[in-house]
Structure formats: C-alpha cells, structure tokens
Scaffold this motif. Structure first.
Motif, PDB file in Angstrom:
ATOM      1  N   TRP B 269     -15.950 -15.694  58.973  1.00 17.55           N
ATOM      2  CA  TRP B 269     -16.209 -16.899  58.079  1.00 17.55           C
ATOM      3  C   TRP B 269     -16.890 -16.316  57.516  1.00 17.55           C
ATOM      4  CZ3 TRP B 269     -15.985 -22.134  59.676  1.00 17.55           C
ATOM      5  CH2 TRP B 269     -16.811 -22.973  59.576  1.00 17.55           C
ATOM      6  N   ARG B 270     -16.305 -17.450  55.645  1.00 19.80           N
ATOM      7  CA  ARG B 270     -16.315 -17.348  54.631  1.00 19.80           C
ATOM      8  C   ARG B 270     -16.206 -18.896  53.779  1.00 19.80           C
ATOM      9  NH1 ARG B 270     -12.475 -13.910  50.621  1.00 19.80           N
ATOM     10  NH2 ARG B 270     -13.243 -14.775  48.823  1.00 19.80           N
ATOM     11  N   ASP B 271     -17.515 -19.024  53.063  1.00 16.67           N
ATOM     12  CA  ASP B 271     -17.732 -20.025  52.636  1.00 16.67           C
ATOM     13  C   ASP B 271     -17.503 -20.506  51.021  1.00 16.67           C
ATOM     14  OD1 ASP B 271     -19.428 -22.582  51.928  1.00 16.67           O
ATOM     15  OD2 ASP B 271     -20.627 -22.628  53.958  1.00 16.67           O
ATOM     16  N   ALA B 272     -16.670 -20.717  50.522  1.00 16.67           N
ATOM     17  CA  ALA B 272     -16.757 -20.643  48.950  1.00 16.67           C
ATOM     18  C   ALA B 272     -17.671 -21.585  48.048  1.00 16.67           C
ATOM     19  CB  ALA B 272     -15.311 -21.147  48.854  1.00 16.67           C
ATOM     20  N   ALA B 273     -18.803 -21.933  49.220  1.00 20.47           N
ATOM     21  CA  ALA B 273     -19.338 -22.784  48.460  1.00 20.47           C
ATOM     22  C   ALA B 273     -20.716 -22.210  48.068  1.00 20.47           C
ATOM     23  CB  ALA B 273     -19.722 -24.177  49.005  1.00 20.47           C
ATOM     24  N   VAL B 274     -20.815 -20.980  49.086  1.00 20.07           N
ATOM     25  CA  VAL B 274     -21.816 -20.390  48.663  1.00 20.07           C
ATOM     26  C   VAL B 274     -21.770 -19.465  47.614  1.00 20.07           C
ATOM     27  CG1 VAL B 274     -22.972 -18.586  49.722  1.00 20.07           C
ATOM     28  CG2 VAL B 274     -22.508 -20.162  51.235  1.00 20.07           C
ATOM     29  N   GLU B 275     -20.330 -18.005  47.263  1.00 17.98           N
ATOM     30  CA  GLU B 275     -20.249 -17.352  46.760  1.00 17.98           C
ATOM     31  C   GLU B 275     -19.909 -18.082  44.914  1.00 17.98           C
ATOM     32  OE1 GLU B 275     -15.552 -16.552  47.937  1.00 17.98           O
ATOM     33  OE2 GLU B 275     -17.488 -15.667  49.485  1.00 17.98           O
ATOM     34  N   ALA B 276     -19.555 -19.801  44.603  1.00 21.44           N
ATOM     35  CA  ALA B 276     -19.630 -20.243  43.584  1.00 21.44           C
ATOM     36  C   ALA B 276     -20.730 -20.760  43.333  1.00 21.44           C
ATOM     37  CB  ALA B 276     -18.691 -21.906  43.914  1.00 21.44           C
ATOM     38  N   ALA B 277     -21.961 -20.580  43.830  1.00 14.96           N
ATOM     39  CA  ALA B 277     -23.125 -21.235  43.858  1.00 14.96           C
ATOM     40  C   ALA B 277     -23.864 -19.562  43.175  1.00 14.96           C
ATOM     41  CB  ALA B 277     -24.090 -21.585  44.320  1.00 14.96           C
ATOM     42  N   LEU B 278     -23.015 -18.765  43.511  1.00 10.69           N
ATOM     43  CA  LEU B 278     -23.515 -17.567  43.069  1.00 10.69           C
ATOM     44  C   LEU B 278     -23.113 -16.683  41.855  1.00 10.69           C
ATOM     45  CD1 LEU B 278     -23.930 -15.315  46.411  1.00 10.69           C
ATOM     46  CD2 LEU B 278     -26.078 -15.462  45.149  1.00 10.69           C
ATOM     47  N   VAL B 279     -22.211 -17.621  42.064  1.00 16.62           N
ATOM     48  CA  VAL B 279     -21.397 -16.937  40.342  1.00 16.62           C
ATOM     49  C   VAL B 279     -22.260 -17.142  39.031  1.00 16.62           C
ATOM     50  CG1 VAL B 279     -19.751 -17.133  39.204  1.00 16.62           C
ATOM     51  CG2 VAL B 279     -19.215 -15.930  41.294  1.00 16.62           C
ATOM     52  N   GLY B 280     -22.899 -16.354  38.144  1.00 16.48           N
ATOM     53  CA  GLY B 280     -22.832 -16.586  37.135  1.00 16.48           C
ATOM     54  C   GLY B 280     -24.596 -16.680  37.274  1.00 16.48           C
ATOM     55  N   ARG B 281     -25.085 -16.907  38.641  1.00 19.26           N
ATOM     56  CA  ARG B 281     -26.734 -16.914  38.771  1.00 19.26           C
ATOM     57  C   ARG B 281     -27.167 -15.387  38.307  1.00 19.26           C
ATOM     58  NH1 ARG B 281     -29.551 -20.698  42.426  1.00 19.26           N
ATOM     59  NH2 ARG B 281     -31.567 -19.712  42.369  1.00 19.26           N
ATOM     60  N   PRO B 282     -28.801 -15.175  37.655  1.00 18.44           N
ATOM     61  CA  PRO B 282     -29.723 -13.996  37.890  1.00 18.44           C
ATOM     62  C   PRO B 282     -29.471 -13.372  39.926  1.00 18.44           C
ATOM     63  CG  PRO B 282     -30.830 -15.672  37.025  1.00 18.44           C
ATOM     64  CD  PRO B 282     -29.650 -16.804  38.070  1.00 18.44           C
ATOM     65  N   ALA B 283     -29.449 -12.345  39.627  1.00 15.90           N
ATOM     66  CA  ALA B 283     -28.874 -11.384  40.975  1.00 15.90           C
ATOM     67  C   ALA B 283     -30.648 -11.082  41.483  1.00 15.90           C
ATOM     68  CB  ALA B 283     -28.678 -10.542  40.858  1.00 15.90           C
ATOM     69  N   ASP B 284     -31.639 -12.717  41.975  1.00 13.09           N
ATOM     70  CA  ASP B 284     -32.412 -12.104  42.279  1.00 13.09           C
ATOM     71  C   ASP B 284     -33.510 -13.169  43.588  1.00 13.09           C
ATOM     72  OD1 ASP B 284     -32.560 -15.097  41.682  1.00 13.09           O
ATOM     73  OD2 ASP B 284     -33.885 -14.816  39.461  1.00 13.09           O
ATOM     74  N   ARG B 285     -34.645 -12.716  43.727  1.00 12.74           N
ATOM     75  CA  ARG B 285     -34.718 -13.410  45.504  1.00 12.74           C
ATOM     76  C   ARG B 285     -34.513 -14.534  45.308  1.00 12.74           C
ATOM     77  NH1 ARG B 285     -36.954 -12.194  50.149  1.00 12.74           N
ATOM     78  NH2 ARG B 285     -36.319 -13.260  51.638  1.00 12.74           N
ATOM     79  N   ALA B 286     -34.577 -15.900  44.270  1.00 16.25           N
ATOM     80  CA  ALA B 286     -34.231 -16.606  44.614  1.00 16.25           C
ATOM     81  C   ALA B 286     -33.209 -17.058  44.158  1.00 16.25           C
ATOM     82  CB  ALA B 286     -34.797 -17.872  43.148  1.00 16.25           C
ATOM     83  N   GLY B 287     -32.350 -16.444  43.874  1.00 14.25           N
ATOM     84  CA  GLY B 287     -30.908 -16.640  43.985  1.00 14.25           C
ATOM     85  C   GLY B 287     -30.938 -16.267  45.338  1.00 14.25           C
ATOM     86  N   PHE B 288     -30.724 -15.356  45.610  1.00 16.19           N
ATOM     87  CA  PHE B 288     -30.081 -14.985  47.673  1.00 16.19           C
ATOM     88  C   PHE B 288     -30.763 -15.875  48.446  1.00 16.19           C
ATOM     89  CE2 PHE B 288     -32.085 -10.565  45.835  1.00 16.19           C
ATOM     90  CZ  PHE B 288     -30.666 -10.326  45.214  1.00 16.19           C
ATOM     91  N   ASP B 289     -32.197 -16.610  48.366  1.00 11.85           N
ATOM     92  CA  ASP B 289     -32.275 -17.486  49.677  1.00 11.85           C
ATOM     93  C   ASP B 289     -31.258 -18.361  49.056  1.00 11.85           C
ATOM     94  OD1 ASP B 289     -34.261 -15.687  50.415  1.00 11.85           O
ATOM     95  OD2 ASP B 289     -35.806 -15.941  48.874  1.00 11.85           O
ATOM     96  N   ALA B 290     -31.188 -19.208  47.732  1.00 15.37           N
ATOM     97  CA  ALA B 290     -30.419 -20.040  47.686  1.00 15.37           C
ATOM     98  C   ALA B 290     -29.339 -20.192  48.084  1.00 15.37           C
ATOM     99  CB  ALA B 290     -30.374 -20.708  46.090  1.00 15.37           C
ATOM    100  N   ALA B 291     -28.936 -18.804  48.102  1.00 14.97           N
ATOM    101  CA  ALA B 291     -27.050 -18.599  48.887  1.00 14.97           C
ATOM    102  C   ALA B 291     -27.309 -19.030  50.452  1.00 14.97           C
ATOM    103  CB  ALA B 291     -27.086 -17.447  48.435  1.00 14.97           C
ATOM    104  N   ALA B 292     -28.507 -18.383  50.332  1.00 12.63           N
ATOM    105  CA  ALA B 292     -28.261 -18.331  52.374  1.00 12.63           C
ATOM    106  C   ALA B 292     -28.742 -19.842  52.955  1.00 12.63           C
ATOM    107  CB  ALA B 292     -29.452 -17.007  52.248  1.00 12.63           C
TER     108      ALA B 292
END
Ligand SMILES: Cc1cc2nc3c(=O)[nH]c(=O)nc-3n(C[C@H](O)[C@H](O)[C@H](O)COP(=O)(O)OP(=O)(O)OC[C@H]3O[C@@H](n4cnc5c(N)ncnc54)[C@H](O)[C@@H]3O)c2cc1C
Ligand code: FES
Ligand code: FES
Lengths: 174, 329
Positions: B269-292
């Motif tokens: 399974w792969r989800d391009a929207a999840v990857e796009a949402a992460l790119v450019g975002r700070p690598a922090d817990r809020a970002g991880f949770d938003a991706a999940a």
C-alpha cells in the motif's frame, strides 16, 4: 522420472514420480532417514539439508528439480566415531531432548556458520555493512527456521557458539 | 499433490510458450507453489521449471540503478553489497521475511507472486472467491486477524504477504517481463499487484505465459532506509503490519519521503497524499501524527483486524521518529 543426485559424495539415480520431494526421495528412495519430516510445509526446519553448500528445506523442493545437485545430509556431515564438530558440540552441550529436530538443527547450524563467515547480515544486525558477528541474538535469529518442540534452544545456542568460537580461534591461529 | 507433468525449460522463449498452455505453472524456488500444491489449493497439470534459465545476477544499469535477475535468491539479494549500501530498505525487508533456509530457496520473481496467507484461501472446505471465483468470501464476518484495512472489497479482504514487495514499492521498482511473443515489457510496482475488486482471482498485471525476467531498481535514494515489521513472534512470522520508508530530512524538515505499507492490503500500500503532506513539514511529532491521520482516514477494519489501525499508526510514527533521530543528531 529419472533423477541423478549426489548425496554425501555418492551418486544415486532414482526413478520416482515427479511429485516426490527431495525429503521423500532421501527417506523413502535412498533410505537416508536421518533427515526428518516435521510439517512438510516449510514451517519447522526438521527437513533441513545442504544443497550445493546452502541450507534448504528439503520438503519444499522436488527431487527432480535437484537433478545434478550436491546434497549433504546429517549422515554426510559425520559418522559415529567421526562426528563433525557441530555433531560433537550438540552432544557436549546436550542440545536436544527427543532428538527429532536435531538433524535439521545440525545441518542448518553448519551451513549458517558459513553464511556468517561469508559476511551475510541478518535481521538483528545493527549495521548491514559491518562484518557479521556471532552472538546469542544473531544465532537465535539466524536459526529461527528450526523449531524445537522440546525447547532445547539454550543448549542449541551453546553448541553453535562452541563451534563458532572454535572456528574463529582456529582461523586466528592460521 | 495431484499428478502433473514436469518440464524443465531450456530457454525463456520455451518457458513462455509452455507457460501459455492451460493449467500450467512456472516453478522457481517452489517454497510457495509446492506448499499450495500439497494442500490442493493450486492443482496444475503441468509444471515448468524455470530454475535452469539464465535469469540470475545483480547488475548495475546505465542509469545508475540495479537490475536484479528473477532467479536471484532472496538471501543473495539481501547480502549483495550494493543492495546493503544503497537500498538498505530492501535488504532489511528480505531479512525480515521467512527463514534462512527459505530465503536460500525463494527467488525474486517467486516472492512477488506468492499467494495470500488468508486462512480461508488455505482451507479448501471454505468459500473463497480467490481460490474458486463465485463461491463467496468466508473471511468476511469470520476470523479476520490478518486481513486488509485498505482497499478490500465485498468479494475479498485478503492481504499480500510479501515483505520484499513492500520495499520494492517504496523504491519505485519495475518488474521486467518477457511475454510469450518474445517481447519485453516493464510493469511499475505501482501497477504490478491489483486490488481485489470483483475479480480477486486476478492478483497481478501478468498475462498467461508472462515470465518475470528481472526487477529494475532506479538510482538509489539518499536518506534513512527503514523497514519495520510487526509480527506475532520475533522471527519467522508474516507481518501483521509493516512500514518500508526512505526518508530524507534537511534542516529539520522532510525533503523526500517514500512510504509503503505491508500486511494491510491486497498489494503493497502506498499513499501519495501522505508523502506530499510530509514534504516540507518539520520532522516533529505533530507532523508524524498528521501523516498517520491522513493515512488512516480511509482505513476500515473487519472486526478481528481492527487492532491494525492503531498498530499501523504507532509503527509509522515510530519509523518517522527513528528517521528524524538518525538525521538530526
Ligand atoms: C513457513 C514460511 C514462512 C514465510 N515467511 C515469509 C515472510 O515472513 N515474509 C515473506 O515475504 N515471505 C514469507 N514466506 C514466503 C516466501 O517468501 C515465498 O514462498 C517465496 O518468496 C516464493 O518464492 P519461490 O521462488 O519459492 O516461488 P515459487 O513457489 O517457485 O513460485 C511462486 C509463484 O510464482 C510463480 N513464478 C515464480 N517465478 C516466476 C517467474 N520468473 N515468472 C513468472 N512466474 C513465476 C510461480 O508460478 C508461482 O505461482 C514464507 C514462506 C514459508 C513457507
Ligand atoms: S518438514 Fe520441511 S520445514 Fe517442516
Ligand atoms: S529435541 Fe525434541 S524437538 Fe528438538
């Protein structure tokens, strides 16, 4: 279907139905009953033999597919009075109880040490590129394809450690 | 096993011609096919052994990638120095699968085509649209511990069990196929495995007689390569869920992200929207949770597998946390 197999250095020609697995060929056609059938589905490792230097599950390959291959079974590793180092170590460390899984464990462990020597990493290796190490964790992971219903795992790991360390010492001395 | 004719293919052209005939299966490592034949889940009248074909070896390609022969054993691929260095996620996924003995037998082509581990597919007394189209799906409403949370249909909720395929999906690999007329075509991993829809018996984009000749990897992706597999025991078990990740972080933010998920769908399974949402975002817990959150918004449990939804969330967060730690010290 005629198949030629080199088993423990001796050539055998068998004429068996194409459905015959290597495991059944060894046990029923050639009479080498050291190799055991536990599950017949790749889930236990009792049937492990060494084909062209590699450990494999003999229950999941057809004898006819192995035409021309060099096969080593537990009988070929050593014999009473002339045990291989791994066979002797399983005795010394009491690495079994009922003994059913033991031929598979010994074939698997013998070939596994070669994999470590070749530098193959495992699932528990912290660094994929560093030389492979011999540790309890590494041995447990690399031997996970051999189940022991009697749960002799601690002594099996001891036996393998003994052989692995002896080989390392011997290599260092060379 | 029911009786079958055994044919040893001497050339890939001959294999493809033989492979087109009805009730014929190729056999490579045999570790999946023989298991299924013993249980009479698959009952070919003819087996074409492809292991003597010249489809081995791992070679560098002109574009800086790798070409992996279809017959390269899983153990050799995992230990290949270039794969360990440049495609660590693939080595890790292979090493997390099966056992040492099985990896010595299993081939690259066969691994991609291994069948589901759905217990209803394995039990010939049960209804299964994949095994016997039109009979129904006994898994729905049954014991669904290992079933899909993404992309399932009312006809099939099975998952694809391969670890290797999940890494290949994250790496954007392509499968090279020789068709019976001798032509070669490339199938991107994204299109190789299918969702079940109303034809769960169709699992890949291959046509009868199509022979996998190689898998092509694009040039290496820099960054952290992680494969995290969660299973019922520490080794020698299929994934409940798994995450393959190649993640590059620059100045504290995600620069490149490739994520694929195993054990959760009929295909990696792969989800391009999840990857796009992460790119450019700070690598922090809020970002991880938003991706999940984004990933799991469309997840649907089947009862017994509801646990996979929080489990996948935690596994993804753990993987992103590990990637961030690795690159921000
Ligand atoms: C006990 C057990 C535990 C396992 N655990 C795991 C695990 O944790 N993770 C995991 O990923 N896998 C696991 N596996 C599955 C294993 O990885 C697969 O069985 C193996 O990869 C299949 O490869 P093979 O070469 O043996 O395929 P085969 O059994 O020979 O073939 C499988 C299918 O592929 C087709 N095929 C093979 N080669 C080609 C080709 N070149 N072109 C076209 N068609 C082809 C065959 O016709 C057949 O349909 C496990 C297996 C067992 C038995
Ligand atoms: S008998 Fe072959 S693995 Fe169990
Ligand atoms: S000694 Fe009895 S199964 Fe291992």
């Amino acid at each position: 279907m005629k198949t030629r197999l080199s088993i423990n250095g001796e050539t055998h020609e068998i004429d068996a139905d194409a459905r015959t697995t290597l495991l059944d060929a060894l046990r029923h056609h050639i009479g080498l009953t050291g190799t055991k059938k536990g599950c017949d589905h790749g889930q236990c490792g009792a049937c492990t033999v060494i084909v062209d230097g590699r450990r494999v599950n003999s229950c999941l390959t057809l004898a006819c597919m192995q035409d021309g291959a060099q096969i080593t079974t537990v009988e070929g590793l050593g014999a009473p009075g002339a045990l291989s180092p791994m066979q002797a170590a399983f005795l010394a460390q009491d690495g079994f109880q009922c003994g059913y899984c033991t031929p598979g464990q010994i074939c698997s462990a013998t070939a596994m040490l070669e994999e470590i020597r070749a530098g193959w990493p495992s699932h528990v290796s912290a660094d994929l590129e560093a030389p492979a190490r011999l540790s309890v964790e590494e041995i447990s992971e690399r031997m996970s394809g051999n189940l022991c219903r009697c749960a002799c795992y601690p002594n099996i790991v001891e036996a393998i450690t003994q052989v692995g360390e002896a080989e390392t010492v011997a290599e260092a001395a060379e | 096993m029911i009786p079958f004719d055994y044919i040893r293919a001497e050339s890939s052209a001959a294999a493809a011609t033989e492979g087109c005939r009805p009730e014929t299966q190729f056999i490579a490592g045999g570790t999946n096919l023989l298991d299924l034949m013993k249980l009479q889940i698959v009952t070919p009248a003819r087996l074409v052994d492809v292991t003597r074909l010249d489809l081995g070896g791992v070679e560098e390609t002109a574009d800086g990638g790798l070409r992996i022969g279809a017959l390269v054993r899983n153990s050799d691929l995992a230990a290949d120095p270039r794969v360990r260095r440049d495609y660590a996620v693939l080595s890790r996924a292979l090493l997390a699968g099966a056992s040492g003995q099985l990896r010595n037998m299993a081939t690259t082509g066969g691994n991609l085509l291994q069948r589901t581990r759905c217990p209803y597919f394995y039990d010939t007394a049960q209804a299964c649209n994949k095994r016997q189209p039109g009979t129904g799906c006994a898994a729905i409403g049954g014991v669904t511990r290992n079933h899909a949370i993404f992309g399932a249909s009312e006809h099939c909720i099975a998952t694809h069990p391969s670890d290797m395929a999940v890494a290949l999906r994250a790496l954007d690999a392509a499968v090279e196929v020789e068709t019976p007329d001798g032509a070669r075509r490339l199938i991107p991993m994204a299109e190789f495995h299918c969702l079940p829809g109303d034809t769960p018996q169709i699992e890949t984009a291959l046509a009868p007689g199509d022979l996998i000749t190689a898998v092509l990897l694009p040039p290496p992706l820099r960054g952290s390569h992680i494969y995290r597999k969660v299973r019922d025991r520490a080794s020698y078990a299929f994934a409940l869920v798994s995450v393959a990740a190649v993640v590059r972080i620059e100045a504290g933010s995600f620069a490149e992200v490739a994520l694929a998920f195993g054990g959760v769908a009929h295909k990696p399974w792969r989800d391009a929207a999840v990857e796009a949402a992460l790119v450019g975002r700070p690598a922090d817990r809020a970002g991880f949770d938003a991706a999940a959150d984004l990933l799991l918004a469309e997840a649907r449990g089947q009862g017994g597998n509801e646990f996979k939804i929080p489990l996948l969330r935690r596994t993804l967060v753990a993987v992103l946390t590990e990637a961030a730690k690795g690159q921000m010290q």
